[in-house]
Enzyme design. Sequence first.
Site, mmCIF file in Angstrom:
data_model
loop_
_atom_site.group_PDB
_atom_site.id
_atom_site.type_symbol
_atom_site.label_atom_id
_atom_site.label_comp_id
_atom_site.label_asym_id
_atom_site.label_seq_id
_atom_site.Cartn_x
_atom_site.Cartn_y
_atom_site.Cartn_z
ATOM 1 N N GLU A 108 0.888 6.726 -6.650
ATOM 2 C CA GLU A 108 -0.207 7.719 -6.646
ATOM 3 C C GLU A 108 0.384 9.149 -6.677
ATOM 4 O O GLU A 108 -0.045 9.992 -7.475
ATOM 5 C CB GLU A 108 -1.047 7.484 -5.387
ATOM 6 C CG GLU A 108 -2.107 8.500 -5.064
ATOM 7 C CD GLU A 108 -2.775 8.167 -3.699
ATOM 8 O OE1 GLU A 108 -3.296 7.047 -3.540
ATOM 9 O OE2 GLU A 108 -2.754 9.023 -2.798
ATOM 10 N N LYS B 152 0.835 -1.208 0.000
ATOM 11 C CA LYS B 152 0.000 0.000 0.000
ATOM 12 C C LYS B 152 0.874 1.264 0.000
ATOM 13 O O LYS B 152 0.540 2.262 -0.632
ATOM 14 C CB LYS B 152 -0.949 0.003 1.210
ATOM 15 C CG LYS B 152 -1.807 1.264 1.341
ATOM 16 C CD LYS B 152 -2.678 1.487 0.115
ATOM 17 C CE LYS B 152 -3.769 2.532 0.258
ATOM 18 N NZ LYS B 152 -3.464 3.804 0.819
#
Length: 472
Positions: free
Chosen positions: A192, A185
């Site tokens: 991102e 993550k």
Amino acid sequence: MNTMEFDFGMVGLGVMGRNLLLNIADHGFSVVGLDLDPQKAAALEAEADKGKAVKGTTSIQEFVSSLQKPRALMLLVPAGKAVDAAIASLVPHLEPGDIIIDGGNSYFPDTNRRIVELEAKNLHFFGMGISGGEKGARFGPSMMPGGNRQAYERLRPVFEAVAAKVDGEPCVAYLGNGSAGNYVKMVHNGIEYGIMQLIAETYDLLKRGLGRSDEEIQRIFEEWNGSEVHSFLVEITAQILKKTDELTGQKLVNLISDWAKQKGTGKWTSQNAMDLQVPLPTVDIAVTMRDMSAYKEERVLAAQSLAIPSNPTESSENWYVLEEQLRNAFYFAMLTTYAQGLVQLRVASATYDYELDLQEVAKIWRGGCIIRAACLEDIRQAFATNPALPNLLLDPTIGQELLKRQEDMRTVVKLAIDRGIPVPALMTSLAYFDAYRSETLPTNLIQAQRDYFGAHTYERTDQPGIFHTQWD
Ligand code: 6PG
């Protein structure tokens, strides 16, 4: 006292916790939520559909005793001290075999420490990244769990039911040992950051470089979302650019301060890439640009004193850059950003014994999460064909996609240089490509310099061994 045995528990009923728990209830599981704030506990029950087994409570004892054994309970509380505090308050009530899942963006070394501490009490601890924001939590997130493989079987039916689906396949999979879930993550968030910076630079080039109006830029991003760059971040960019401010009637984006904040996951990704000696330049520069954005007062001063030449040294063909060339440049950089992040995962997996399957990672990133994009299917395919692929740039299909676009990429970067528009993420993505495809790099000179001033020695290309030269 409620005697019902609930399938799943949630600690922390903020928007994320409440939404995920309601999502779990929608899929036929009975759920109980704990929050010390009675309003939040009540809000959970109020929002649940009638007839669904959903209970909110403020009592730890009631919460724990109403869960089916072995208990599965998730924490959705702010990363850091709050996680440790929640664990400390729950542990005295738990029994061997129970499972605690941390669903926040926890720093992976913290997860490793918690696993060791809880294993000593025969409790399982899972670090699970959840992506997709509030909406994702409610209607289908991408979930990245790591921890004990056998214990995962207790969680699997719940997670597979609530995760986003792509081609009928859930965007969740057991990823690996220890802190594998939090690590994946973290890298997701690094990517991102990179893609968000690339979109911002492309937007700047359309605006300041090509002089497109707000309406035209909005239309361009909307159109692009129907192309190979199709992705959640491009889609929301088109929606953001549409939004009008209710107070002034102007485009809202033009009224938003340019100081970009950060919670730290992008920085952790870059810091750990440095530790692992994995080149991650697009993410590094994305973090740097958020830092640069904070220097507002100085940038205002410098804008007056450091103007670019009034006759920019641009050649005439660089004046004309098609929107399509920009889109190609963006896609080129987007692919190299995924490539960098996936190399980091490969190296981290070997270093930390995560045993990650990169095909699985690409698969569960195809839906639900913030970096979901059409190209993730090609990326999944690349690792399906060659699980040991060292870098996506070496996959024939991805390689072709880059080669087709490299000329446009170079044209776009030249335009930006001529116009003085800062596009460091685009530039560094191209430099990453150029460095990776360079058979020789000028780092032989760095070795010679190190040996010159520090007697650090060097290796030769024509014979084995370690050498030192008296240079002066
Ligand atoms: C997600 C997001 C989520 C969060 C980021 C924001 O996958 O759903 O990544 O985890 O919005 O942490 O990060 P910054 O505040 O650092 O931009």
